[in-house]
Design an enzyme around this catalytic site. Structure first.
Site, PDB file in Angstrom:
ATOM      1  N   ASP A  28       0.851  -1.187   0.000  1.00 32.61           N
ATOM      2  CA  ASP A  28       0.000   0.000   0.000  1.00 32.61           C
ATOM      3  C   ASP A  28       0.886   1.235   0.000  1.00 32.61           C
ATOM      4  O   ASP A  28       1.802   1.346   0.833  1.00 32.61           O
ATOM      5  CB  ASP A  28      -0.903  -0.004   1.235  1.00 32.61           C
ATOM      6  CG  ASP A  28      -1.861   1.164   1.243  1.00 32.61           C
ATOM      7  OD1 ASP A  28      -2.848   1.118   0.487  1.00 32.61           O
ATOM      8  OD2 ASP A  28      -1.625   2.132   1.995  1.00 32.61           O
ATOM      9  N   ILE A  29       0.639   2.150  -0.929  1.00 28.99           N
ATOM     10  CA  ILE A  29       1.385   3.407  -0.951  1.00 28.99           C
ATOM     11  C   ILE A  29       0.898   4.257   0.213  1.00 28.99           C
ATOM     12  O   ILE A  29      -0.296   4.559   0.326  1.00 28.99           O
ATOM     13  CB  ILE A  29       1.196   4.149  -2.289  1.00 28.99           C
ATOM     14  CG1 ILE A  29       1.723   3.297  -3.445  1.00 28.99           C
ATOM     15  CG2 ILE A  29       1.918   5.505  -2.249  1.00 28.99           C
ATOM     16  CD1 ILE A  29       1.474   3.895  -4.817  1.00 28.99           C
ATOM     17  N   GLU A  71      -4.634   2.287  -4.281  1.00 26.04           N
ATOM     18  CA  GLU A  71      -3.172   2.370  -4.228  1.00 26.04           C
ATOM     19  C   GLU A  71      -2.563   1.120  -3.602  1.00 26.04           C
ATOM     20  O   GLU A  71      -1.460   1.140  -3.089  1.00 26.04           O
ATOM     21  CB  GLU A  71      -2.725   3.636  -3.485  1.00 26.04           C
ATOM     22  CG  GLU A  71      -3.043   3.660  -2.021  1.00 26.04           C
ATOM     23  CD  GLU A  71      -4.442   4.183  -1.691  1.00 26.04           C
ATOM     24  OE1 GLU A  71      -4.739   4.292  -0.493  1.00 26.04           O
ATOM     25  OE2 GLU A  71      -5.231   4.476  -2.602  1.00 26.04           O
TER      26      GLU A  71
END
Length: 152
Positions: A28-29, A71
């Site tokens: 996950d960004i 994301e």
């Protein structure tokens, strides 16, 4: 030409048949909403595309990588034990933190990621739970301050 879904299914079948270890990473960004809010969604899209290229450059050709949603991204590492998976995850974590994404408009945007990781010996018996386990690990990584890895 083989389609990605067919390749993935072949890999899962092979893993089930031979009971080899398979690592799964959810990436996950961190704070991606802030990138969109600060620079706009067009730049956010460029960051996502740049992120994809950067991750793909650090994976083996036998690894499978795709967008999981928003994301979040998923990586399947066949023939990978917990120690090897940790090496890959650390390589990704450090590389992404140290290498900004270059956008078409000249902006360099730094980002970090949180990684949830799990390893299964027989994917067939763990299929319903492996993604849930990696997701739980990702949740813990984010709650521990982000920019880190949790293996469950």
């Amino acid at each position: 030409m083989d389609k990605p879904g067919l390749y993935r299914n072949k890999e899962l079948s092979r893993n089930t048949c031979y009971q080899h270890q398979l690592a799964l990473l959810l990436i996950d960004i961190d704070h991606f909403k802030d990138i969109n809010d600060t620079f706009g969604h067009d730049i956010g899209d460029e960051v996502l595309k740049g992120h994809v290229v950067m991750v793909q450059n650090k994976l083996r050709t036998s690894d499978m990588f795709g967008r999981w949603g928003g994301e979040e991204f998923i990586v399947m590492l066949p023939e990978t034990d917990p120690g090897q998976a940790t090496i890959v995850a650390n390589r990704l974590l450090n590389y992404l933190a140290e290498t900004p994404v270059h956008t078409d408009c000249g902006k360099q945007i730094s980002l970090t990621v949180s990684i949830g990781m799990t390893v299964a010996g027989n994917f067939a018996t763990l299929r319903p739970d492996i993604i849930k386990t990696a997701d739980k690990a990702l949740y813990l990584a984010k709650n521990r301050g982000r920019n880190n890895i949790v293996l469950l």
